[in-house]
Design an enzyme around this catalytic site. Structure first.
Site, PDB file in Angstrom:
ATOM      1  N   GLU A  17     -27.527 -52.296  13.653  1.00 10.91           N
ATOM      2  CA  GLU A  17     -27.366 -54.019  14.941  1.00 10.91           C
ATOM      3  C   GLU A  17     -26.780 -53.619  15.534  1.00 10.91           C
ATOM      4  O   GLU A  17     -27.229 -53.576  16.336  1.00 10.91           O
ATOM      5  CB  GLU A  17     -26.911 -54.382  13.169  1.00 10.91           C
ATOM      6  N   GLU A  18     -25.356 -53.368  15.359  1.00  8.83           N
ATOM      7  CA  GLU A  18     -24.275 -53.551  16.596  1.00  8.83           C
ATOM      8  C   GLU A  18     -24.827 -52.546  17.911  1.00  8.83           C
ATOM      9  O   GLU A  18     -23.992 -53.501  18.607  1.00  8.83           O
ATOM     10  CB  GLU A  18     -22.976 -53.180  16.054  1.00  8.83           C
ATOM     11  N   HIS A  58     -15.380 -59.132  15.485  1.00 11.98           N
ATOM     12  CA  HIS A  58     -15.476 -58.560  16.838  1.00 11.98           C
ATOM     13  C   HIS A  58     -14.108 -58.174  16.892  1.00 11.98           C
ATOM     14  O   HIS A  58     -13.702 -58.029  16.999  1.00 11.98           O
ATOM     15  CB  HIS A  58     -16.247 -58.076  17.320  1.00 11.98           C
ATOM     16  N   ASP A  65     -23.528 -51.281   9.529  1.00  7.41           N
ATOM     17  CA  ASP A  65     -22.822 -50.563  10.385  1.00  7.41           C
ATOM     18  C   ASP A  65     -21.753 -51.555  11.074  1.00  7.41           C
ATOM     19  O   ASP A  65     -21.030 -52.649  10.636  1.00  7.41           O
ATOM     20  CB  ASP A  65     -23.732 -50.096  11.303  1.00  7.41           C
TER      21      ASP A  65
END
Length: 404
Positions: A149-150, A375, A91
C-alpha cells in the site's frame, strides 16, 4: 434512512464473544508481524505467514495474488447471497525503529511504522471467527490481504487487474489511526482521503568554481527559487476553500563548499480532495517549470504522475455502515464521528472506484494520550483498538450480507 434488515443481535454477540476469546492471539500475531516487517513488494515471508494461518480451514486461498504477495481467501457459507470483501494491507516502511519495544523490528531498516501489522492481525482473527460462524450468514466474505500500500503504484491495482473484485457487491477497509482517541471510529460519506501526485525533477545547470559563478549556471540557486515559488500555486491558484498541499520533501543539492553543482534533484508530492484541484496544481506546476527554464537558462527533466486518486466512500453504503455501527451494541465503541476526513492518501481508493466501498478510521491513540505520527520511527499503537476494529468491521459485514 429507509428501513433495512440487519444481522440479529444474537449473531453479532456470537461474533463479539469469539473475538474476545481470540484477542490475545490477535495481539500475539500483531507483535510477531511487528518483529518481522517487510517493505512494499518484498513481503514474501509475510504473505506466506498469512497463507499458513488458513491451513486446515475449508476455504479457498489464493497466494501471490496480483503484482506482489497478495493473499485472497473466500469464506463461503454455501448459500446464495451477496459477496462482501474485507481488505487489510500488510507492508511495512523503510524506517529504522526507535520505539524500544521488547518486540521491536528485527529487520534492520524496516518497521511497521503505520500499523499494517495491526491491520493484518485483526483481519486474520476476524476471518477465523467469521469462518467459524459461516452457518450464521448467507453469501460469501472475501478476505483481501493486500501488499504494497505504501509504495506507488501500490498493490491494489494489481489485485484488481487479477480479478479480486469479480462478483463483489461491497467492500470495507479500515486504517487504525494514532491521532484519534481509542474508542472512536470515523466513518464519513464522500471524499474521505486525499488523492496524491508524485513529483521527481532534475534541474540541470552548468557546474563550476565558486570563485567564478559567472562562468557557471548554479542549479542550486534555480532549485531554491523554484521550491519557494511553487508554494504560490497553493496560496494563489487554488480556491482557499479547497484542500491542497504541495511538498518538496527531498532536495539533493549537496556538494563541496566551493563547487557550483551542475544538477539538483528534487522529489515531492501534491495532495488534493478534488480532481479539479489536482488538474489546477499540475497545470500551474508544469507552467512554472517552463518558466524556470527560461528565467535561469536551465533544463528540467520532470516526472509528474497522479498515482493515488481521491478515496471516495459510497454514500449509500457508508450511510448503511454508519447505521450498523450505531445499532450493533459494540461495547468498546464510545464515539462515532461521521464528518472527519484525512489529507493522507490510500490505494484503497482504486477499490472504491470499482465497487461500492466504505473506508473507516479506528482510533488507536495510546491511553496516556501521547502519540507519534504515522511513519515516525517512534510510532506505537494502542492494541486495544484491534478487537474493536474486528468487531466493527465484522458487524458491518454481517449486516450487509443480511440486508438482501
Amino acid at each position: 434512512m429507509t428501513e433495512v434488515k440487519q444481522a440479529s443481535a444474537a449473531v453479532k454477540e456470537k461474533l463479539y464473544h469469539l473475538i474476545d476469546e481470540k484477542t490475545q492471539r490477535m495481539i500475539d500475531i500483531r507483535r510477531y508481524l511487528h518483529q518481522h516487517p517487510e517493505v512494499s513488494f518484498e513481503e514474501k515471508a509475510t504473505g506466506a505467514y498469512i497463507a499458513k494461518f488458513y491451513e486446515g480451514k475449508s476455504v479457498a486461498v489464493e497466494t501471490n495474488y496480483g503484482d506482489g504477495y497478495g493473499v485472497v481467501v473466500v469464506i463461503d457459507s454455501g448459500r446464495p447471497g451477496k459477496t462482501v470483501a474485507l481488505r487489510a494491507d500488510f507492508d511495512a516502511l523503510p524506517v529504522q525503529e526507535e520505539t524500544g519495544l521488547p518486540y521491536a523490528s528485527q529487520n534492520k531498516g524496516a518497521m511497521h511504522a503505520c500499523g499494517h501489522d495491526g491491520h493484518t492481525a485483526y483481519m486474520l482473527i476476524l476471518a477465523e471467527a467469521l469462518y467459524e460462524m459461516r452457518a450464521d450468514f448467507d453469501g460469501k466474505i472475501k478476505i483481501v490481504h493486500q501488499p504494497a500500500e505504501e509504495t506507488p503504484p501500490g498493490g491494489a491495482r494489481g489485485m484488481i487487474k487479477a480479478g479480486v473484485l469479480d462478483g463483489v457487491d461491497a467492500m470495507l477497509g479500515v486504517h487504525a489511526w494514532a491521532p484519534i482517541p481509542y474508542g472512536t471510529i470515523e466513518c464519513t460519506k464522500g471524499a474521505v482521503m486525499a488523492g496524491r501526485s508524485s513529483i521527481k525533477m532534475t534541474i540541470k545547470g552548468k557546474g563550476g568554481h565558486g570563485s567564478a559563478p559567472q562562468l557557471a549556471n548554479d542549479a542550486n540557486v534555480a532549485a531554491s527559487f523554484f521550491v519557494a515559488a511553487a508554494q504560490t500555486i497553493v496560496s494563489r491558484r487554488v480556491d482557499p476553500f479547497e484542500m491542497a498541499t504541495l511538498t518538496i520533501g527531498n532536495f539533493d543539492g549537496k556538494g563541496s563548499f566551493n563547487v557550483i553543482k551542475d544538477a539538483v534533484y528534487l522529489e515531492g508530492d501534491v495532495r488534493f480532495m478534488k480532481q479539479e484541484t489536482c488538474d489546477i496544481v499540475e497545470k500551474n506546476f508544469k507552467q512554472m517549470v517552463k518558466g524556470l527554464e527560461t528565467m535561469f537558462g536551465v533544463e528540467v527533466d520532470l516526472f509528474y504522475d497522479t498515482d493515488y486518486p481521491v478515496l471516495n466512500n459510497n454514500d449509500a453504503l457508508t450511510e448503511f455502515v454508519q447505521h450498523s455501527l450505531q445499532t450493533s451494541n459494540i461495547a468498546e465503541l464510545q464515539h462515532l464521528d461521521m464528518t472527519h476526513t484525512e489529507s493522507a492518501s490510500e490505494d484503497f481508493a482504486y477499490f472504491a472506484q470499482k465497487v461500492p466501498s466504505t473506508f473507516m478510521f479506528v482510533g488507536e491513540m495510546p491511553d496516556d494520550g501521547v502519540f507519534y505520527p504515522h511513519h515516525s520511527p517512534k510510532f506505537v499503537i494502542n492494541e486495544k483498538a484491534l478487537p474493536l476494529t474486528a468487531k466493527a468491521v465484522g458487524a458491518a459485514a454481517l449486516d450487509i450480507l443480511a440486508n438482501k
